[in-house]
Design a protein around this motif. Structure first.
Motif, PDB file in Angstrom:
ATOM      1  N   PRO A  39      23.547   4.419  43.771  1.00 35.41           N
ATOM      2  CA  PRO A  39      24.168   5.313  44.755  1.00 35.41           C
ATOM      3  C   PRO A  39      25.648   5.562  44.473  1.00 35.41           C
ATOM      4  N   ALA A  40      26.351   4.575  43.958  1.00 37.63           N
ATOM      5  CA  ALA A  40      27.785   4.755  43.705  1.00 37.63           C
ATOM      6  C   ALA A  40      28.050   5.770  42.598  1.00 37.63           C
ATOM      7  N   TYR A  50      22.183  18.088  41.639  1.00 41.59           N
ATOM      8  CA  TYR A  50      23.589  18.318  41.291  1.00 41.59           C
ATOM      9  C   TYR A  50      23.765  18.463  39.787  1.00 41.59           C
ATOM     10  N   THR A  97      26.334   8.714  42.246  1.00 42.82           N
ATOM     11  CA  THR A  97      25.854  10.058  42.570  1.00 42.82           C
ATOM     12  C   THR A  97      26.795  10.749  43.549  1.00 42.82           C
ATOM     13  N   PRO A  98      26.786  12.078  43.563  1.00 42.39           N
ATOM     14  CA  PRO A  98      27.707  12.798  44.453  1.00 42.39           C
ATOM     15  C   PRO A  98      27.490  12.510  45.924  1.00 42.39           C
ATOM     16  N   ASP A  99      26.239  12.281  46.345  1.00 41.33           N
ATOM     17  CA  ASP A  99      26.010  12.082  47.776  1.00 41.33           C
ATOM     18  C   ASP A  99      25.762  10.617  48.155  1.00 41.33           C
ATOM     19  N   GLY A 100      26.014   9.716  47.214  1.00 39.26           N
ATOM     20  CA  GLY A 100      25.929   8.298  47.544  1.00 39.26           C
ATOM     21  C   GLY A 100      24.517   7.788  47.756  1.00 39.26           C
ATOM     22  N   ARG A 101      23.528   8.505  47.239  1.00 37.52           N
ATOM     23  CA  ARG A 101      22.140   8.055  47.371  1.00 37.52           C
ATOM     24  C   ARG A 101      21.589   7.700  45.994  1.00 37.52           C
TER      25      ARG A 101
END
Lengths: 300, 254
Positions: free
Chosen positions: A62-63, A105, A65-69
């Motif tokens: 998650p860290a 993304y 990726t742009p949306d934290g997932r």
């Protein structure tokens, strides 16, 4: 040159310049990110029949990726630059947009060559779509029954290299498969490369053209088919009864060489007679990976 | 790092129009040129900025204004590039009609931040306006594009005539927000009472809000809470007396 008794033939893999895009697919859980990525990269083994080559590069925390997932990084490759936006729009539209909880993304935000992807997909929103610019990047919000599908407006495109390869020449089909699996496992953690074929392995390496048809682009690589040893000129050493190929595409030549080195080293094990490579005499592809240099031998 | 620092020599004597500090070519101005720019002091008239500020540094796309500028109006007005940081409070009309770049107010801002200039329809048309404290009335009125992010409560009438763009607050949104909103987004983590022109659509977990809040936290340094990123938001559509493609999102503890 031998590695653990396995002959590294004095030959080279011949690879081509292609165009690539990196997609970051995120979802509520790793399960759904991977599910979308598997569909997205399905039927994308070779440009010969699939119009593109694609594969999962790696899983993303998650860290990252742009949306934290949780996410999955995917590389797409085509021969002609104009093909890439078409392939991305049709595949993202059918496999990621449709998949629960996902977003998509651009994984090459610094690439100056931009492809209109989200801006084409947005029309699925039938006028209800909207966009947001966040941190200098525009995202389209397309309303869907589940909620909203978010896709980045444009994706970066870079030149890349496709068709790095090596052949595992083994005493038996079991030995060839075990060596190929070991090679794939060794390559899997490496960044910037994908193995577009099923499980990373090809059993049906091809030669250019056909003996019998003018229209066929490729046909079986008879020189490496063990069952044809008595019928056609063979390039197989004595004792070889099965051959498998590992095909590697990468964002540049260096990652491919790194992956070939790791894969070949892992494939040199019991039951493997030699490691060879596929090429076209050096006339078609500008990128040549000489096996012995890749494995660390100084050039003659 | 290149750029200028303007440090207030003392308290501003009266309301002062500081819009000239970020007028055309500000990023090319050296300390002396910036000190010669004329600012308007209410009751006194035009005075060189150097009379009010100690100016230091070299030309660059970063400008720091240090000191209490609660009486300093139009800070960052028409900003189109670079970053302007106001270390304290800002007066009225901060970021008026901004077109790009980033204006950061470490304290609170007065009325009409990011809004249109008098007689004009469009407020911000791009860029980011970040207010760490509270914001006054009429925030972002007439915005066309861009982002206004506020760490505290926002006064009444935010986002009036919002054409598009985003206004987000970590505090509460004052009454009457988003009147005549066409396509803009109003986001209130600390609650809001939707104006009558809004209708509840659904309770959702918008992915784009994750992107927005992560940007606020990572790039803009605002104290974003995990539950806003992961949580549920009530989405109201409006203003239905106008185009109605705008939205008001309020966080709801689940």
């Amino acid at each position: 040159m031998r590695i653990r008794g396995v002959l590294i033939e004095e030959t080279f893999a011949e690879a081509f310049t292609m165009r690539t895009a990196r997609l970051v697919v995120t979802a509520r859980s790793p399960r759904w990110a991977r599910e979308a990525a598997l569909k997205l990269t399905g039927f994308a083994t070779s440009v010969i029949g699939c119009k593109c080559e694609a594969g999962i590069e790696r899983e993303l925390d998650p860290a990252e990726t742009p949306d934290g997932r949780p996410g999955t990084s995917v590389l797409f490759m085509v021969m002609a630059r104009d093909d890439l936006p078409k392939r991305l729009v049709e595949r993202i539209g059918q496999t990621v947009l449709t998949c629960p909880t996902t977003a998509c993304y651009d994984g090459l935000p610094d690439a100056p060559d931009r492809l209109a992807v989200g801006s084409a997909l947005r029309h699925f929103g039938d006028g209800f779509q909207g966009s947001k610019v966040i941190g200098g990047r525009r995202y389209w919000r397309i309303p869907v029954m589940e909620g909203e599908f978010v896709v980045e407006e444009s994706f970066g495109m870079l030149k890349c290299v496709g068709g790095g390869n090596f052949l595992i020449l083994a005493e038996s089909a079991d030995a060839a498969l075990a060596a190929a699996e070991a090679a794939v496992d060794a390559i899997a953690p490496l960044p910037d490369v994908i193995l577009p074929f099923p499980g990373g392995v090809v059993r049906s390496g091809s030669k250019v053209g056909s003996r019998r048809s003018r229209t066929m682009i490729a046909s079986t690589n008879d020189a490496f088919c063990p069952t044809l040893r008595a019928l056609a000129p063979s390039q197989l050493p004595e004792g070889v009864n099965s051959v498998l190929e590992i095909v590697i595409n990468g964002t540049a030549a260096a990652p491919i060489a790194r992956a070939m080195r790791a894969g070949i080293d892992a494939a040199c094990r019991d039951g493997v007679v030699a490691i060879s490579a596929g090429n076209y005499g050096g006339k078609l592809g500008p990128h040549h990976f000489h096996l012995r240099q890749v494995m660390g031998e100084a050039p003659a | 790092m290149s750029g200028l620092t303007l440090r207030l020599r003392g308290a501003l004597p009266a309301r002062t129009d500081l819009g000239a500090l970020t007028a055309d070519g500000w990023h090319e101005a050296g300390a002396a040129a910036m000190a010669r720019r004329l600012v308007l002091v209410e009751g006194t008239g035009a005075v060189p900025a150097g009379d009010l500020f100690d100016v230091q540094g070299t030309p660059g796309t970063r400008l720091v204004v240090a000191g209490d500028c609660a009486l300093g109006d139009r800070l960052g007005a028409r900003l189109a590039l670079g970053e302007v940081v106001v270390e304290g409070d800002a007066g009225d009309d901060a970021g008026q009609a901004m077109a790009g770049g980033r204006l950061v107010v470490r304290g609170s801002a007065g009325a009409r931040a990011g809004a249109a200039a008098p007689g004009h329809k469009k407020g911000m048309t791009g860029g980011e306006l970040v207010i760490h404290g509270r914001a006054g009335t009429g925030l972002g009125a007439g915005m066309r594009r861009g982002l206004v992010a506020c760490g505290g409560d926002i006064g009444a009438g935010a986002g009036t005539n919002l054409i598009a763009g985003t206004i987000v607050t970590l505090g509460a949104l004052g009454e009457g927000a988003g009147r005549l909103n066409r396509r803009g987004s109003l986001v209130a983590a600390g609650g809001a009472t939707p104006f009558a022109g809004y209708r509840l659509a659904a309770t959702v977990q918008p992915i784009w809000l994750r992107l927005l809040f992560l940007h606020l936290a990572r790039a803009l340094g605002l104290p974003v809470r995990r539950e806003w990123i992961e949580g549920h938001w009530r989405r109201f559509s409006g203003d239905l007396t106008d185009l109605g493609k705008g939205e008001l999102l309020t966080w709801t503890p689940s």
